[in-house]
Design a protein around this motif. Structure first.
Motif, short mmCIF file in Angstrom:
data_model
loop_
_atom_site.label_atom_id
_atom_site.label_comp_id
_atom_site.label_asym_id
_atom_site.label_seq_id
_atom_site.Cartn_x
_atom_site.Cartn_y
_atom_site.Cartn_z
N ARG A 521 0.84 -1.20 0.00
CA ARG A 521 0.00 0.00 0.00
C ARG A 521 0.88 1.24 0.00
O ARG A 521 1.92 1.29 0.66
N LEU A 522 0.42 2.26 -0.74
CA LEU A 522 1.15 3.51 -0.83
C LEU A 522 0.25 4.66 -0.41
O LEU A 522 -0.98 4.55 -0.43
N LEU A 523 0.87 5.75 -0.03
CA LEU A 523 0.11 6.97 0.22
C LEU A 523 0.80 8.15 -0.43
O LEU A 523 2.01 8.10 -0.72
N THR A 524 0.06 9.20 -0.65
CA THR A 524 0.56 10.41 -1.28
C THR A 524 -0.20 11.59 -0.68
O THR A 524 -1.31 11.41 -0.14
N PRO A 525 0.33 12.81 -0.73
CA PRO A 525 -0.41 13.96 -0.19
C PRO A 525 -1.77 14.14 -0.87
O PRO A 525 -1.92 13.87 -2.06
N ARG A 526 -2.74 14.59 -0.10
CA ARG A 526 -4.05 14.87 -0.67
C ARG A 526 -3.95 15.95 -1.74
O ARG A 526 -3.02 16.79 -1.72
N GLU A 527 -4.89 15.93 -2.67
CA GLU A 527 -4.90 16.91 -3.73
C GLU A 527 -4.98 18.32 -3.14
O GLU A 527 -5.69 18.57 -2.18
N GLY A 528 -4.24 19.21 -3.76
CA GLY A 528 -4.22 20.59 -3.30
C GLY A 528 -3.12 20.88 -2.30
O GLY A 528 -2.88 22.05 -1.98
N ARG A 529 -2.42 19.86 -1.80
CA ARG A 529 -1.32 20.08 -0.85
C ARG A 529 0.02 20.10 -1.60
O ARG A 529 0.33 19.14 -2.32
N GLU A 530 0.78 21.15 -1.44
CA GLU A 530 2.10 21.19 -2.07
C GLU A 530 3.03 20.20 -1.41
O GLU A 530 3.88 19.59 -2.06
N SER A 531 2.88 20.04 -0.10
CA SER A 531 3.67 19.06 0.65
C SER A 531 3.00 18.89 2.01
O SER A 531 2.18 19.71 2.42
N ILE A 532 3.38 17.82 2.70
CA ILE A 532 2.83 17.56 4.03
C ILE A 532 3.95 17.28 5.01
O ILE A 532 5.06 16.88 4.62
N ALA A 533 3.65 17.44 6.29
CA ALA A 533 4.65 17.27 7.34
C ALA A 533 4.89 15.80 7.65
O ALA A 533 4.01 14.95 7.49
N VAL A 534 6.11 15.51 8.12
CA VAL A 534 6.49 14.18 8.61
C VAL A 534 6.84 14.33 10.09
O VAL A 534 7.51 15.28 10.50
N TYR A 535 6.37 13.38 10.89
CA TYR A 535 6.56 13.43 12.34
C TYR A 535 7.39 12.23 12.81
O TYR A 535 7.40 11.17 12.18
N GLY A 536 8.04 12.41 13.96
CA GLY A 536 8.80 11.32 14.55
C GLY A 536 8.04 10.60 15.65
O GLY A 536 8.51 9.59 16.17
N ARG A 537 6.87 11.14 16.00
CA ARG A 537 6.04 10.55 17.05
C ARG A 537 4.58 10.72 16.65
O ARG A 537 4.18 11.77 16.13
N ALA A 538 3.78 9.72 16.91
CA ALA A 538 2.35 9.79 16.61
C ALA A 538 1.60 10.19 17.88
O ALA A 538 0.94 9.37 18.52
N TYR A 539 1.73 11.45 18.25
CA TYR A 539 1.12 11.95 19.48
C TYR A 539 -0.30 12.46 19.23
O TYR A 539 -0.62 12.94 18.14
N PRO A 540 -1.15 12.41 20.25
CA PRO A 540 -2.53 12.87 20.09
C PRO A 540 -2.64 14.40 20.04
O PRO A 540 -1.69 15.11 20.41
N GLU A 541 -3.78 14.85 19.61
CA GLU A 541 -4.06 16.28 19.58
C GLU A 541 -4.18 16.84 21.00
O GLU A 541 -4.43 16.09 21.95
N GLU A 542 -4.01 18.14 21.16
CA GLU A 542 -3.98 18.76 22.48
C GLU A 542 -5.24 18.50 23.28
O GLU A 542 -5.21 18.28 24.50
N SER A 543 -6.41 18.49 22.60
CA SER A 543 -7.67 18.34 23.31
C SER A 543 -7.87 16.96 23.92
O SER A 543 -8.77 16.76 24.74
#
Length: 618
Positions: A521-543
């Protein structure tokens, strides 16, 4: 404090599983000799080592197949050019100068001295001549058989006591496990071309003596019954003069209940067995779940699997993984990365994967050198073990998941898979000087260039802020065996992949491929995004954080995935943070609604948000 650096950077314990290693199906052409080895043996028949085993077996009354199996377990029939292995071992039989634990012919005599006395051959010849070395090993094995009351002419099934004694293991469970592993090799059979270009074959004997009385785990150790294992606990205690929040060297948790184990991390200790055990028992040091001994694959467990050890240099990885430390140094693979250790490690990894439903692939069974930095500041200091000489192809063959082609020549994905024995890229930095060339050695890593040309510059790792090099600890332009990447372009003998946000080329000639065509399986940025961020940790949102737990910042790394690029997908997970603050109480897992995908971004893995990407079929 070591602790601060590392941390920032159901009780349904499964029954011990009798996991048999998958039989290898290696063909002779899969292990063709390197050109350097061919030169060394230009005047030697390619079956001379096989004949040496037969002659030695006949001379000393040892079953020939048993002798072959013992040698395979000790050295995979390699000679290493006469260089010593761990403990000063030499040749296909790994004869050492070290004292043995069983009755000696002379006080203080090691294996080499005893072999010399038994055969009449000089010790230097036993070190440097493979045939002499085999004779020395056969003589020692025969002597061990006699000392255990073995009868002359006995079949392989009656040599278990001799094998245990010959192992040199200090623990009786380790000695028994070693003997059982020899019988496992006998049952599987092996076929290989060694580092001297010698073709050696051990036919499979499915009826070889079963591993009756296999070594069982001792104490509180959580190991499969097919490895020798003991419990040597890491200390969970407050540091002297500290507050409740300052303790070592791991955290209490309940990972069997929370289902938080997704990865197995392969390390090497960069030190000896004794040093590793001494360090892991220091409360002010870091910790890991298991240490594996090089000489015989003996295992020590230090941290319960339900708890969180501090081993990966990334807090998210610590919380979601099990750490396996292998005795040795990444610059000296012949001395430390033994077959006995590979096999014990594979048995342990299979056991852990079944217990936690971890896929046996290179996005879930990773090296310490594949762990991403958790923050931009941490990227430069991430570890590089077990290094480019670790044989991932052999490891996954032992796991029963060899890397093979699953797609045609125009596939959208390739999996790196050079022929380990013949693939010898140059490295520097194995000595005291960074520019000092490393000895020529097989490697499972390919080098990545900015153009389809061996003279083109290496691709640059933006997170490290400097040009990539061929230094053995520089992972900036390296793809490792088993890692899968989306194909960006093919041109003649070269293949380009998407890697670290750029197009990276590696030599992949049809006559000598360094990758196999696969599906994923592959993934690519959603249409309309010039680029997307890469993270080193899969942390939850602040809320997602409760009031009494400080929210952890979701910090992107200095990497991007530009529009149009594709990356192979691994774990899909909701953001999670393991919070452990109070001594004596298990930490808790805070989960959010934000979903992440793990990707094979470069040599190291990374994470992207599901909301940023479009997942493609595979």
């Amino acid at each position: 404090m070591h602790r601060s650096v590392t941390r920032t950077g159901g009780v349904a314990a499964a029954a011990a599983l009798l996991l048999a290693l998958a039989p290898l199906a290696a063909s002779a052409d899969a292990f063709a000799p390197a050109s350097a080895s061919r030169t060394r043996t230009a005047h030697a028949a390619v079956d001379s080592l096989q004949r040496a085993f037969g002659a030695a077996a006949e001379r000393y009354g040892v079953p020939a197949d048993l002798l072959l199996a013992v040698s395979y377990l000790r050295s995979r029939w390699d000679s290493h050019g006469g260089a010593p292995s761990v403990g000063g071992g030499y040749g296909p039989m790994h004869l050492t100068d070290a004292r043995t634990p069983w009755p000696r012919l002379a006080p203080g005599a090691g294996m080499l001295a005893q072999a010399a006395a038994l055969t009449g051959l000089p010790e230097e010849e036993l070190r440097t001549d493979p045939a002499a070395n085999v004779h020395g090993g056969a003589a020692l094995l025969a002597a061990a058989h006699r000392r255990t009351g073995g009868a002359p002419g006995a079949g392989p099934e009656h040599w278990r006591g001799a094998l245990a004694r010959f192992s040199g293991a200090r623990e009786s469970a380790a000695a028994r496990a070693y003997a059982d592993e020899v019988y496992a090799v006998l049952r599987e059979g092996q076929r290989r071309t060694n580092d001297d270009g010698q073709h050696v074959v051990l036919r499979a004997d499915r009826g070889a003596a079963p591993a009756a009385g296999a070594a069982a785990p001792t104490g509180s150790a959580e190991c499969p019954a097919t490895v020798s294992c003991e419990w040597i606990p890491a200390p969970y205690k407050k540091l002297d003069g500290s507050s409740d929040g300052d303790f070592g060297n791991h955290d209490l948790a309940d990972r069997d209940r929370t289902g938080s184990v997704d990865y197995i991390v392969v390390h090497d200790t960069e030190g000896s067995w004794n040093t590793a055990l001494r360090l892991v028992q220091r409360p002010d040091y870091v910790s890991w779940q298991y240490t594996l001994r090089s000489s015989d694959g003996h295992v020590a467990q230090h941290v319960p699997l339900k708890d969180v050890a501090w081993h990966a240099g990334n807090w998210y990885t610590n919380a979601t993984s099990v750490g396996l430390e292998h005795e040795g140094f990444l610059t000296a693979p012949d001395a430390w990365y033994t077959e006995a250790m590979y096999r014990a490690s594979a048995r342990l990894t299979r056991h852990l994967a079944e217990r936690y439903d971890i896929p046996l692939d290179r996005l879930h069974v990773i090296g310490h050198d594949n762990v991403p930095g958790g923050t931009p500041e941490a990227v430069r200091g991430m570890h590089t073990d077990p290094g480019p000489y670790w044989d991932w192809a052999h490891y996954f063959e032992l796991l029963g998941r060899p890397f093979v082609a699953t797609a045609g020549p125009d596939s959208a994905v390739v999996t790196v898979r050079p022929r380990y024995e013949t693939h010898r890229p140059a490295y520097t930095g194995c000595g005291k000087q960074a520019a000092q060339p490393c000895p020529g050695h097989a490697s499972g890593a390919v080098r990545l260039h900015t153009a389809p040309d061996a003279e083109a510059p290496l691709v640059r790792d933006a997170g490290r802020g400097r040009d990539s090099t061929i230094q053995v600890n520089d992972t900036g332009a390296r793809a490792s065996t088993g890692q899968s990447f989306a194909v960006a372009e093919r041109r003649g003998d070269w293949t380009a992949i998407w890697y670290l946000g750029q197009k990276a080329w590696f030599a992949n000639p049809a006559a000598r491929p360094t990758a196999v065509n696969t599906r994923a399986r592959l993934l690519t940025p959603r249409e309309g995004r010039e680029s997307i961020a890469v993270y080193g940790r899969a942390y939850p949102e602040e809320s997602a954080y409760p009031a009494d737990v400080p929210a952890q910042p979701v910090v992107p790394l200095p990497y991007r995935v530009p529009a149009g690029q594709r990356y192979v997908v691994g774990e899909r997970t909701r953001g999670a943070y393991f919070h452990a603050k109070e001594f004596g109480k298990p930490g808790r897992v805070i989960r959010g609604e934000e979903v992440y995908y793990e990707i094979q971004y470069g040599h190291r893995i990374g994470y992207v948000k599901e909301s940023d990407v479009r997942v493609l079929g595979g």
